[in-house]
Design an enzyme around this catalytic site. Sequence first.
Site, PDB file in Angstrom:
ATOM      1  CE  LYS A   1      -3.794   2.354   4.295  1.00 28.01           C
ATOM      2  NZ  LYS A   1      -4.234   1.594   5.476  1.00 28.01           N
TER       3      LYS A   1
ATOM      4  CD  GLN B   1      -2.593  -2.643   2.490  1.00 29.66           C
ATOM      5  OE1 GLN B   1      -1.835  -2.701   3.441  1.00 29.66           O
ATOM      6  NE2 GLN B   1      -2.371  -3.283   1.361  1.00 29.66           N
TER       7      GLN B   1
ATOM      8  CG  ASN C   1     -19.690  20.571 -25.622  1.00 32.26           C
ATOM      9  OD1 ASN C   1     -20.762  20.950 -26.072  1.00 32.26           O
ATOM     10  ND2 ASN C   1     -18.836  19.825 -26.308  1.00 32.26           N
TER      11      ASN C   1
ATOM     12  CB  SER D   1     -17.694  19.786 -30.488  1.00 28.47           C
ATOM     13  OG  SER D   1     -17.745  18.809 -31.508  1.00 28.47           O
TER      14      SER D   1
ATOM     15  CB  SER E   1      -0.924   0.007   1.224  1.00 33.24           C
ATOM     16  OG  SER E   1      -0.168  -0.075   2.411  1.00 33.24           O
TER      17      SER E   1
ATOM     18  CE  LYS F   1     -22.601  20.824 -28.455  1.00 32.69           C
ATOM     19  NZ  LYS F   1     -22.438  19.385 -28.592  1.00 32.69           N
TER      20      LYS F   1
ATOM     21  CG  ASN G   1      -3.065  -4.637  13.321  1.00 30.39           C
ATOM     22  OD1 ASN G   1      -2.507  -4.573  12.220  1.00 30.39           O
ATOM     23  ND2 ASN G   1      -3.448  -5.788  13.857  1.00 30.39           N
TER      24      ASN G   1
ATOM     25  CB  THR H   1     -41.730  22.760  -8.297  1.00 27.83           C
ATOM     26  OG1 THR H   1     -42.937  23.048  -8.989  1.00 27.83           O
ATOM     27  CG2 THR H   1     -41.503  23.802  -7.208  1.00 27.83           C
TER      28      THR H   1
HETATM   29  N1  ARG Z   1      -0.660  -1.404   5.500  1.00 22.93           N
HETATM   30  C1  ARG Z   1      -1.550  -1.958   6.479  1.00 22.93           C
HETATM   31  C2  ARG Z   1      -2.920  -1.314   6.301  1.00 22.93           C
HETATM   32  O1  ARG Z   1      -2.997  -0.306   5.771  1.00 22.93           O
HETATM   33  C3  ARG Z   1      -1.053  -1.686   7.856  1.00 22.93           C
HETATM   34  C4  ARG Z   1      -1.556  -2.650   8.872  1.00 22.93           C
HETATM   35  C5  ARG Z   1      -0.950  -4.003   8.630  1.00 22.93           C
HETATM   36  N2  ARG Z   1      -1.282  -4.910   9.683  1.00 22.93           N
HETATM   37  C6  ARG Z   1      -1.168  -6.219   9.536  1.00 22.93           C
HETATM   38  N3  ARG Z   1      -1.506  -6.942  10.557  1.00 22.93           N
HETATM   39  N4  ARG Z   1      -0.796  -6.763   8.414  1.00 22.93           N
HETATM   40  O2  ARG Z   1      -3.913  -1.833   6.705  1.00 22.93           O
END
Ligand code: ARG
Length: 473
Positions: free
Chosen positions: A330, A327, A290, A282, A28, A288, A115, A160
């Site tokens: 995000k 995850q 737009n 266009s 991530s 046009k 976590n 309306t």
């Molecule tokens: N990159 C992980 C997330 O965004 C961080 C937490 C990872 N925890 C784990 N037990 N693998 O959720």
Amino acid sequence: MESQESHKLWGGRFSSETNPKLEKLNSSLHLDRRMYAEDIEGSKAYAVALEEIHLISNSEKEDICQGLDRIRIEWDKNEFITKNGEEDIHTTNERRLKELIGEPATKLHVGRSRNDQVVTDMKLWLKTNLATLKNAIRLLIDTIVTRSLKEIDVIMPGYTHLQRAQPIRWAHYLLSHAWSLKNDYDRLLNNFQLLDVMPLGSGALAGNPFNIDRLKLAENLHFSQITPNSMQAVSDRDFIADFLFWASMVGIHLSRLAEDFIIFSSKEFEFVTIDESFSTGSSLMPQKRNPDSLELIRGIGGGLFGQCCSFMMVLKSLPSTYNKDLQSDKEAMFTTFDKLTSILEVTTGTVKTLKVNSEKCRSALSYEMLATDVAYYLVRKGVPFRTAHHIAGRVVAEAEEKNVNICDLTLEELRSISSYFEVDVGRVWNYENSIEQYQATGGTAKSSVLTQINILKSWLKSQDGEEKACQPN
Ligand code: ARG
């Protein structure tokens, strides 16, 4: 050269390498690198807390904090080099810290888990960045209020069912959008309350085994409260869901504004002209122009709810505490944040630069829109409303039958429908008079619209002061 596995925080119990396809899916870092500052801030505060319970020495804490400051500078300057196979911002920062300061870095994570770390980072990130959205909303409201004051005398049909209903002030119409946005702004402030509860110190799920001083930690990270249950804390993404729902609501409001202006800018209406800087042409039809800006706002505004909906489905039925499904929070958070920011900005630009064609607005008014006023005229003469409504309906029918405007019926013709009509009925056939009846709070009369403008103006001013007061010296 170091092996890729050495970057992993959990490599110890594994003997074979992660499949590259999984490694890619699992990472991530491309998203959560945006939280580098919050991750560092959280780690520094955690190091301070560890020193207070003597799990690390003062000099180790110093090394950790200085190392983290250096990492922060690397990120700020865009000089931080990530490595292939790194999982997330937490792993990356810790790896780099070890490179910079050696052994003390390996003590930082004691009692902490990614976590509790990730939720803390996300709350910190949102707490800081929601200010951007707050400002963007304020700017849009400000733009609407400024226009409304300048163009208070422009009148137009109010609709309306998209059918001509009653004459209104253009400013009253514009302000209707400002008030929805003001509600969004107020709702956003409520969202801040959930964000203000610190999860750090919850560990992986069971809590912190070293009796860390969580209240002090919260204070250092500018949270006003701490989470009361570690299992809930690491699994809680309600604050993300709230943010996504909130953003969807703003998106819906913007999409409605956009739709209005798409309609109003069409040749059929021509109430407004979208500025060239917010329109496109266009490739085929040279004539046009737009309203792409508005169509993007409308489309993206609707799409925000897609993010909300999809994340709610991720949350549904998740077993207790942390699961990797989370995850995806995000992507939902950053995408929503970015898209909402850009459509707010484009809305402000479009609304600020468009031209209102007051003549077209006015000439779209038609006398049958004053039929309600005929009924009100009779009510003021003592006729009960239902009867008055019925009589006004007959006036409309009579005009239709004679193929004339209702204002062209003679007094005799009107009196043949009801003896309550008198010579002063002529006053009814005036759009300004009609509009000026609506003086009760919230109405379209000039005084009432000015009151709205004044309320919003002083609110904007008060928020301005608040914003400045919140800024660090
Ligand atoms: N990159 C992980 C997330 O965004 C961080 C937490 C990872 N925890 C784990 N037990 N693998 O959720």
